[in-house]
Enzyme design. Structure first.
Site, short mmCIF file in Angstrom:
data_model
loop_
_atom_site.label_atom_id
_atom_site.label_comp_id
_atom_site.label_asym_id
_atom_site.label_seq_id
_atom_site.Cartn_x
_atom_site.Cartn_y
_atom_site.Cartn_z
N LYS A 209 24.54 9.21 7.03
CA LYS A 209 25.50 8.92 8.11
C LYS A 209 26.53 7.86 7.73
CE LYS A 209 23.65 11.38 11.60
NZ LYS A 209 22.20 11.38 11.58
N GLU B 228 28.40 7.60 19.84
CA GLU B 228 27.19 8.14 20.48
C GLU B 228 26.07 8.10 19.45
OE1 GLU B 228 29.37 9.95 18.91
OE2 GLU B 228 28.01 11.06 17.57
N SER C 127 18.41 14.08 3.24
CA SER C 127 19.42 13.39 4.05
C SER C 127 19.05 11.97 4.47
CB SER C 127 19.75 14.24 5.28
OG SER C 127 18.57 14.54 6.01
C1 LIG Z 1 21.43 12.60 11.90
C2 LIG Z 1 20.59 13.11 10.80
C3 LIG Z 1 20.55 14.49 10.48
C4 LIG Z 1 21.27 15.54 11.25
O1 LIG Z 1 22.63 15.43 11.34
P1 LIG Z 1 23.64 16.36 10.55
O2 LIG Z 1 24.96 16.06 11.14
O3 LIG Z 1 23.21 17.79 10.77
O4 LIG Z 1 23.54 16.00 9.13
C5 LIG Z 1 19.80 14.87 9.38
N1 LIG Z 1 19.09 13.98 8.66
C6 LIG Z 1 19.10 12.66 8.95
C7 LIG Z 1 18.28 11.74 8.11
C8 LIG Z 1 19.84 12.18 10.02
O5 LIG Z 1 19.83 10.87 10.31
#
Ligand SMILES: *Cc1c(COP(=O)(O)O)cnc(C)c1O
Length: 403
Positions: free
Chosen positions: A95, A117, A384
């Site tokens: 993020k 948000e 992610s």
């Molecule tokens: C917020 C988040 C997601 C999902 O958001 P995307 O916009 O689909 O990437 C996925 N993995 C993590 C670790 C997150 O914090």
């Protein structure tokens, strides 16, 4: 099937094929047009990207490694699995890439106050972090239910100097928080920049967020070429709003031999009614200013998404995923809570890496996919985020307590 989409959208009105657009109240149109104009200026400015890259290097810790997960590969028994380590970024997820880009944009636009948000709190923490770094006032909207579920992230945001506004409307989750943030923006549009956290929302946000997350795929492409001397055979990423998936996939879209998989949250099963598989199980409609796949009932009422991972339970998906789905460029699959929790434990034990529950959805699918592929083939999975935040949730799930 329509012609293959290789990432050249959106058109001038913000549409990716039939998806996207800007369905917003008149009062916000000038602000969105300003934003689009400013973004188009910086997009072609080398100095902007130099500054963005510098912060990503010195503050975020990029480039994030591309790690060959040898043990996981042996465990799965098939294609080689590489992990793009977004979990190692400052604040623990992808993020922050988007937040760095957008805060630079906000500064250039002369804004003095940032709003955002947040669902699980990850985007809220990343936003509060860049606001502290750049000394800008910060207000985060968070649903009341999420405030209770994610107390630790609320504390982090406050410590970083942000004001956290608990939203009591609706079920008190991400959708409601986003509505309130938009409402705030309408009344304070002159001073305030709305820092949206995923590839959804009205034009130009889906494009802005994608451009700031593309660094994931740009790096991964260089890294895999160095390590394997060839492009990967498959990419796998989880899909909430869709920003980490687009970030990884977009720089590879023109390489049409590469198979791509977006993993949605299957919750308690895609036929249970309790899931967040907006593409696999949703229908096209308008939410938060864009036309896209949404979870909705037969009257068009938006339904609540369910997933064990709070970052995947948004009941919609960014519009670029709509066209990637309809043209068949990306295949969308669902992984349920149980399989995600399993993958959470498998990766921890096999590699010493505790993944975010969101990312564990991608890991679960990658294990399955690897088995069907040959040992000389390669898969890149976007890891992610890190999973420290999810230990309690997993513990509860494994002891039979569900929320
Ligand atoms: C917020 C988040 C997601 C999902 O958001 P995307 O916009 O689909 O990437 C996925 N993995 C993590 C670790 C997150 O914090």
């Amino acid at each position: 099937m329509t012609t293959l989409y290789t990432g050249n959208g959106p058109d001038k009105s913000g549409f990716f094929g039939e998806f996207g657009g800007c369905y917003m109240p008149e009062s916000l149109m000038p602000a969105l047009q300003d934003l689009e104009r400013e973004f188009n200026i910086i997009r072609n400015k080398a100095e902007f990207w130099t500054e963005y890259r510098q912060i990503l290097t010195d503050f975020v810790g990029r480039p994030s490694p591309l790690f060959y997960a040898k043990n996981l590969t042996m465990y799965a028994g098939g294609a080689k699995i590489y992990l793009k380590r977004e979990d190692l970024n400052h604040t623990g997820a992808h993020k922050i890439n988007n937040c760095v880009g957008q805060i630079l944009l906000a500064k250039l636009m002369g804004k003095t106050r940032i709003i955002a948000e947040t669902g699980a709190g990850q985007h809220g923490v990343a936003t509060a972090t860049v606001c502290a770094l750049f000394k800008l006032k910060c207000t985060i909207y968070m649903g009341e239910t999420d405030v209770h579920r994610q107390q630790m992230n609320v504390d982090r945001m406050k410590l970083l100097g942000a004001e956290v506004k608990s939203v009591k409307k609706g079920r008190g989750t991400l959708k409601d928080a986003m509505n309130e943030a938009l409402r705030d923006w309408i009344s304070n549009v002159d001073t305030t920049y709305y820092l949206l956290g995923t590839g959804a929302g009205p034009h130009p946000y889906p494009t802005i967020v994608r451009e700031f997350q593309k660094i994931i795929g740009i790096e991964a492409k260089n890294q895999i070429l160095l390590k394997e001397n060839k492009l990967p055979d498959a990419l796998v990423a989880c899909v909430g709003g869709g920003s980490n998936a687009l970030g990884l996939m977009h720089p590879f879209l023109q390489d049409t031999n590469i198979k791509m998989f977006g993993v949605e949250a299957g919750g308690k099963g895609t036929n249970s009614g309790e899931h967040a598989a907006s593409i696999s199980k949703g229908r096209v409609g308008v939410l938060h200013g864009n036309l896209t796949y949404l979870l909705q009932d037969s009257d068009g009422q938006i339904l609540d998404g369910h997933s064990i991972s709070a970052g995947l339970d948004y009941p919609g998906v960014g519009p670029e995923h709509g066209i990637l789905f309809e043209t068949g460029r990306v295949t969308y699959v669902a992984v349920n809570d149980e399989d995600a929790v399993n993958a959470f434990q498998i990766l921890s034990q096999q590699e010493g890496i505790i993944p975010a529950l969101e990312s564990a959805h991608a890991i679960a699918y990658a294990i399955k996919l690897a088995k069907e592929m040959r040992p000389e083939q390669t898969i890149i999975v976007n890891l992610s985020g890190r999973g420290d935040k999810d230990l309690n949730t997993v513990k509860k799930y494994l002891s039979g307590v569900t929320e």
